[in-house]
Design a protein around this motif. Sequence first.
Motif, PDB file in Angstrom:
ATOM      1  N   TRP A   4       0.714  -1.176   0.141  1.00  0.00           N
ATOM      2  CA  TRP A   4       0.021  -0.079   0.006  1.00  0.00           C
ATOM      3  C   TRP A   4       0.828   1.181   0.097  1.00  0.00           C
ATOM      4  O   TRP A   4       0.482   2.350  -0.795  1.00  0.00           O
ATOM      5  CB  TRP A   4      -0.943   0.052   1.323  1.00  0.00           C
ATOM      6  CG  TRP A   4      -1.665   1.344   1.334  1.00  0.00           C
ATOM      7  CD1 TRP A   4      -2.860   1.358   0.577  1.00  0.00           C
ATOM      8  CD2 TRP A   4      -1.341   2.558   2.057  1.00  0.00           C
ATOM      9  NE1 TRP A   4      -3.381   2.689   0.857  1.00  0.00           N
ATOM     10  CE2 TRP A   4      -2.619   3.514   1.635  1.00  0.00           C
ATOM     11  CE3 TRP A   4      -0.471   2.662   2.834  1.00  0.00           C
ATOM     12  CZ2 TRP A   4      -2.680   4.787   2.329  1.00  0.00           C
ATOM     13  CZ3 TRP A   4      -0.719   3.989   3.197  1.00  0.00           C
ATOM     14  CH2 TRP A   4      -1.546   5.031   3.044  1.00  0.00           C
ATOM     15  N   SER A   7       2.009   2.098  -3.384  1.00  0.00           N
ATOM     16  CA  SER A   7       0.980   2.689  -4.419  1.00  0.00           C
ATOM     17  C   SER A   7       0.689   4.286  -3.887  1.00  0.00           C
ATOM     18  O   SER A   7      -0.057   5.049  -4.576  1.00  0.00           O
ATOM     19  CB  SER A   7      -0.425   1.814  -4.037  1.00  0.00           C
ATOM     20  OG  SER A   7      -1.079   2.059  -2.828  1.00  0.00           O
ATOM     21  N   GLU A 300      -3.865   6.468   7.920  1.00  0.00           N
ATOM     22  CA  GLU A 300      -3.962   7.893   7.783  1.00  0.00           C
ATOM     23  C   GLU A 300      -2.805   8.807   8.163  1.00  0.00           C
ATOM     24  O   GLU A 300      -2.654   9.938   7.733  1.00  0.00           O
ATOM     25  CB  GLU A 300      -5.216   8.206   8.735  1.00  0.00           C
ATOM     26  CG  GLU A 300      -5.848   9.594   8.615  1.00  0.00           C
ATOM     27  CD  GLU A 300      -6.170   9.884   6.923  1.00  0.00           C
ATOM     28  OE1 GLU A 300      -5.741  11.197   6.512  1.00  0.00           O
ATOM     29  OE2 GLU A 300      -6.469   9.121   6.148  1.00  0.00           O
ATOM     30  N   ARG A 303      -0.794   9.003   4.854  1.00  0.00           N
ATOM     31  CA  ARG A 303      -1.425   9.791   4.190  1.00  0.00           C
ATOM     32  C   ARG A 303      -0.949  11.536   4.512  1.00  0.00           C
ATOM     33  O   ARG A 303      -0.794  12.009   3.600  1.00  0.00           O
ATOM     34  CB  ARG A 303      -2.771   9.524   3.998  1.00  0.00           C
ATOM     35  CG  ARG A 303      -3.270   8.590   3.289  1.00  0.00           C
ATOM     36  CD  ARG A 303      -4.874   8.830   2.996  1.00  0.00           C
ATOM     37  NE  ARG A 303      -5.294   7.264   2.589  1.00  0.00           N
ATOM     38  CZ  ARG A 303      -5.957   6.228   3.223  1.00  0.00           C
ATOM     39  NH1 ARG A 303      -6.202   6.691   4.598  1.00  0.00           N
ATOM     40  NH2 ARG A 303      -6.396   5.284   2.674  1.00  0.00           N
ATOM     41  N   ARG A 307       0.672  14.166   2.311  1.00  0.00           N
ATOM     42  CA  ARG A 307      -0.221  15.632   2.029  1.00  0.00           C
ATOM     43  C   ARG A 307       0.920  16.784   2.391  1.00  0.00           C
ATOM     44  O   ARG A 307       0.908  17.727   1.684  1.00  0.00           O
ATOM     45  CB  ARG A 307      -1.333  15.451   2.685  1.00  0.00           C
ATOM     46  CG  ARG A 307      -2.446  14.692   2.307  1.00  0.00           C
ATOM     47  CD  ARG A 307      -3.761  14.921   3.162  1.00  0.00           C
ATOM     48  NE  ARG A 307      -4.739  14.050   2.878  1.00  0.00           N
ATOM     49  CZ  ARG A 307      -5.089  13.038   3.714  1.00  0.00           C
ATOM     50  NH1 ARG A 307      -4.316  12.822   5.147  1.00  0.00           N
ATOM     51  NH2 ARG A 307      -6.076  12.260   3.576  1.00  0.00           N
ATOM     52  N   GLN A 322      -4.151  17.708  -7.891  1.00  0.00           N
ATOM     53  CA  GLN A 322      -4.267  16.431  -8.501  1.00  0.00           C
ATOM     54  C   GLN A 322      -3.598  15.358  -7.754  1.00  0.00           C
ATOM     55  O   GLN A 322      -4.160  14.467  -7.117  1.00  0.00           O
ATOM     56  CB  GLN A 322      -3.487  16.676  -9.671  1.00  0.00           C
ATOM     57  CG  GLN A 322      -3.740  15.073 -10.358  1.00  0.00           C
ATOM     58  CD  GLN A 322      -5.198  14.474 -10.692  1.00  0.00           C
ATOM     59  OE1 GLN A 322      -6.032  15.360 -11.334  1.00  0.00           O
ATOM     60  NE2 GLN A 322      -5.529  13.487  -9.974  1.00  0.00           N
ATOM     61  N   SER A 325      -5.447  14.900  -4.479  1.00  0.00           N
ATOM     62  CA  SER A 325      -6.662  14.291  -4.790  1.00  0.00           C
ATOM     63  C   SER A 325      -6.390  12.635  -4.714  1.00  0.00           C
ATOM     64  O   SER A 325      -6.880  11.737  -4.233  1.00  0.00           O
ATOM     65  CB  SER A 325      -7.384  14.840  -5.647  1.00  0.00           C
ATOM     66  OG  SER A 325      -8.695  13.768  -6.297  1.00  0.00           O
ATOM     67  N   ASP A 326      -4.991  12.230  -5.351  1.00  0.00           N
ATOM     68  CA  ASP A 326      -4.581  11.088  -5.603  1.00  0.00           C
ATOM     69  C   ASP A 326      -4.492  10.524  -4.247  1.00  0.00           C
ATOM     70  O   ASP A 326      -4.636   9.131  -4.007  1.00  0.00           O
ATOM     71  CB  ASP A 326      -3.408  11.231  -6.397  1.00  0.00           C
ATOM     72  CG  ASP A 326      -3.684  11.309  -7.812  1.00  0.00           C
ATOM     73  OD1 ASP A 326      -4.856  11.400  -8.046  1.00  0.00           O
ATOM     74  OD2 ASP A 326      -2.831  11.802  -8.749  1.00  0.00           O
ATOM     75  N   ASP A 328      -5.714  11.163  -1.256  1.00  0.00           N
ATOM     76  CA  ASP A 328      -7.047  10.980  -0.622  1.00  0.00           C
ATOM     77  C   ASP A 328      -7.642   9.806  -0.990  1.00  0.00           C
ATOM     78  O   ASP A 328      -8.328   9.185  -0.304  1.00  0.00           O
ATOM     79  CB  ASP A 328      -7.913  12.369  -0.874  1.00  0.00           C
ATOM     80  CG  ASP A 328      -7.466  13.708  -0.008  1.00  0.00           C
ATOM     81  OD1 ASP A 328      -6.640  13.470   0.599  1.00  0.00           O
ATOM     82  OD2 ASP A 328      -7.940  14.786  -0.427  1.00  0.00           O
ATOM     83  N   ASN A 329      -7.465   9.377  -2.368  1.00  0.00           N
ATOM     84  CA  ASN A 329      -8.067   8.348  -2.899  1.00  0.00           C
ATOM     85  C   ASN A 329      -7.535   6.888  -2.803  1.00  0.00           C
ATOM     86  O   ASN A 329      -7.903   6.042  -3.400  1.00  0.00           O
ATOM     87  CB  ASN A 329      -8.611   8.419  -4.436  1.00  0.00           C
ATOM     88  CG  ASN A 329      -9.687   9.718  -4.647  1.00  0.00           C
ATOM     89  OD1 ASN A 329     -10.517   9.764  -3.784  1.00  0.00           O
ATOM     90  ND2 ASN A 329      -9.420  10.413  -5.545  1.00  0.00           N
ATOM     91  N   CYS A 330      -6.233   7.159  -2.095  1.00  0.00           N
ATOM     92  CA  CYS A 330      -5.365   5.724  -2.217  1.00  0.00           C
ATOM     93  C   CYS A 330      -5.779   5.120  -0.971  1.00  0.00           C
ATOM     94  O   CYS A 330      -6.018   5.543   0.216  1.00  0.00           O
ATOM     95  CB  CYS A 330      -3.785   6.267  -1.835  1.00  0.00           C
ATOM     96  SG  CYS A 330      -2.765   4.936  -2.026  1.00  0.00           S
TER      97      CYS A 330
END
Length: 330
Positions: A4, A7, A300, A303, A307, A322, A325-326, A328-330
């Motif tokens: 993960w 990714s 989190e 993330r 961020r 972009q 957003s990527d 947040d969606n991972c």
Amino acid sequence: MTNWLKSLPKAELHLHIEGTLEPEKMFELAARNGVDLPYESVADLRAAYDFDDLSSFLSLYFQGMEVLQTEADFYELTMDYLGRASAEGVVHVELSFDPQAHLVRGIELGTPLAGLTRAMTDAEHQHGISSALIMSFLRDRDADEALNVLEQSRPWHDWIAAVGLDSAESGNPPTKFAQVFERARQLGLPRVAHAGEEGPADYVRGALDTLDVCRVDHGVRAVDDPDLLDRLKCSQTPLTVCPLSNVYLNVVDQLVDHPLPQLIEHGLNVTINSDDPAYFGGGMLNNLAACAEAFDWQRETCRDVARNAVRAAFMGPQRRQQLLSDIDNC
């Protein structure tokens, strides 16, 4: 977790491109450029990666640079690293380079700059990885020399996202480079600086007050000064922390002793970076995976630090949005 983390879109803000020189590449370039290395093999060279402190590392680091002589050398070095980083899910890299370390060897300023910038362009086309260039000054050399390099670099300022300050911190306070950084401000260049790695917390304060930096590289010694911690929390000045580097250079004995959790719990703006991945246990993926294991970070938290890096990066607003957003969606 490692799959993960791979990714997860990652931005690296603290990366010395000369510190990505893998032993195999060092031997290849040495043979090509007729440079004699004091090691019999790649294994012998890797065995030398047992550092007592920053100074012992820098001796090997500058020795390895001797093989970098042509535009093609810098191009290949950069393309190799950006390709490896992209394969590990890194989407943006801020490449710091040390022009003085090359100039003193007779390598003209345009040589590394041409190789670096060409690779940055090609890597974006080939891998979709964006990048920015930071020109760093060696703090253990004369400030007037750094000022001269800054003026020499003016034809390249459209490519240079910021100037930085690195190398041996002990005994070289930020005040030494006040005039250089003031000139960079006049020229419209953002400023970052290493502070609070081997130097005291007061060097972090000096980087903020004297050099007017927008980011602090390392900054971990801020943990020794409660007032500085509060200030960094209020200002949200990003810290580009390099966890595995701090272990390899004995800033901390082992990763579980690192002040990262304390910095995060205090509300500081922390990012994770690899510093010199060829020497310090690998790149962004290794650093994040090691932190997740040592500090029991959940997704989190990972993330959040990802961020932080994107928000602090030298990139355009559309690219930034972009990538956020990527994440947040991972």
